[in-house]
Design a protein around this motif. Sequence first.
Motif, mmCIF file in Angstrom:
data_model
loop_
_atom_site.group_PDB
_atom_site.id
_atom_site.type_symbol
_atom_site.label_atom_id
_atom_site.label_comp_id
_atom_site.label_asym_id
_atom_site.label_seq_id
_atom_site.Cartn_x
_atom_site.Cartn_y
_atom_site.Cartn_z
ATOM 1 N N LYS A 128 0.378 -4.720 -6.313
ATOM 2 C CA LYS A 128 -1.054 -4.923 -6.068
ATOM 3 C C LYS A 128 -1.653 -5.938 -7.032
ATOM 4 O O LYS A 128 -2.585 -6.650 -6.680
ATOM 5 N N GLU A 133 0.826 -1.210 0.000
ATOM 6 C CA GLU A 133 0.000 0.000 0.000
ATOM 7 C C GLU A 133 0.863 1.263 0.000
ATOM 8 O O GLU A 133 0.628 2.185 -0.766
ATOM 9 N N GLN A 134 1.861 1.281 0.879
ATOM 10 C CA GLN A 134 2.700 2.473 1.021
ATOM 11 C C GLN A 134 3.428 2.811 -0.267
ATOM 12 O O GLN A 134 3.509 3.967 -0.656
ATOM 13 N N TYR A 135 3.965 1.790 -0.936
ATOM 14 C CA TYR A 135 4.766 2.032 -2.138
ATOM 15 C C TYR A 135 3.989 1.793 -3.430
ATOM 16 O O TYR A 135 4.530 1.964 -4.513
ATOM 17 N N ASN A 136 2.723 1.378 -3.300
ATOM 18 C CA ASN A 136 1.845 1.175 -4.444
ATOM 19 C C ASN A 136 2.481 0.255 -5.498
ATOM 20 O O ASN A 136 2.490 0.565 -6.685
#
Length: 142
Positions: free
Chosen positions: A31, A25-28
């Motif tokens: 996913k 999530e933090q570094y996208n």
Amino acid sequence: YGTNKLNNISSSEQTHMDAVGDLIEQYNVGKELVTEQGVFTLDAIRTLYSDLLDKMKVSEVEAFKAATLVEETDIMDIREIKTRFDKVDITEVLDQLECGSENHMRAFNKRLELLEVDYVSLVMPQSEFDEIISAGHMHCGM
């Protein structure tokens, strides 16, 4: 198989997955690799998952061998992944994951020893496996 060891470590694995999920999530990144439980986008992972599940259904011994193999593989993968990053938050999580996998591998191997089974390393050099197994339980910070 009447043992809590697999279930206890399962909850610990969720903590590990949550930590990696936070980094995703933090570094996208990554996913597209995250899907529902037991569903994998990479063929090699899908096959490994299926093979390990099949082995775990055979017997308690095979279940603990499969679980040990998972941890052994995790350790080697984490070590390789750590060479790709220089961000402190990522390497800290990876260090904690490696420590946790080592603890889990020791726990699974101990159960195999109680079942009078000698596990032979399939992924890492046997000397590294033996060194990890001979070390005591570590506090991993998660």
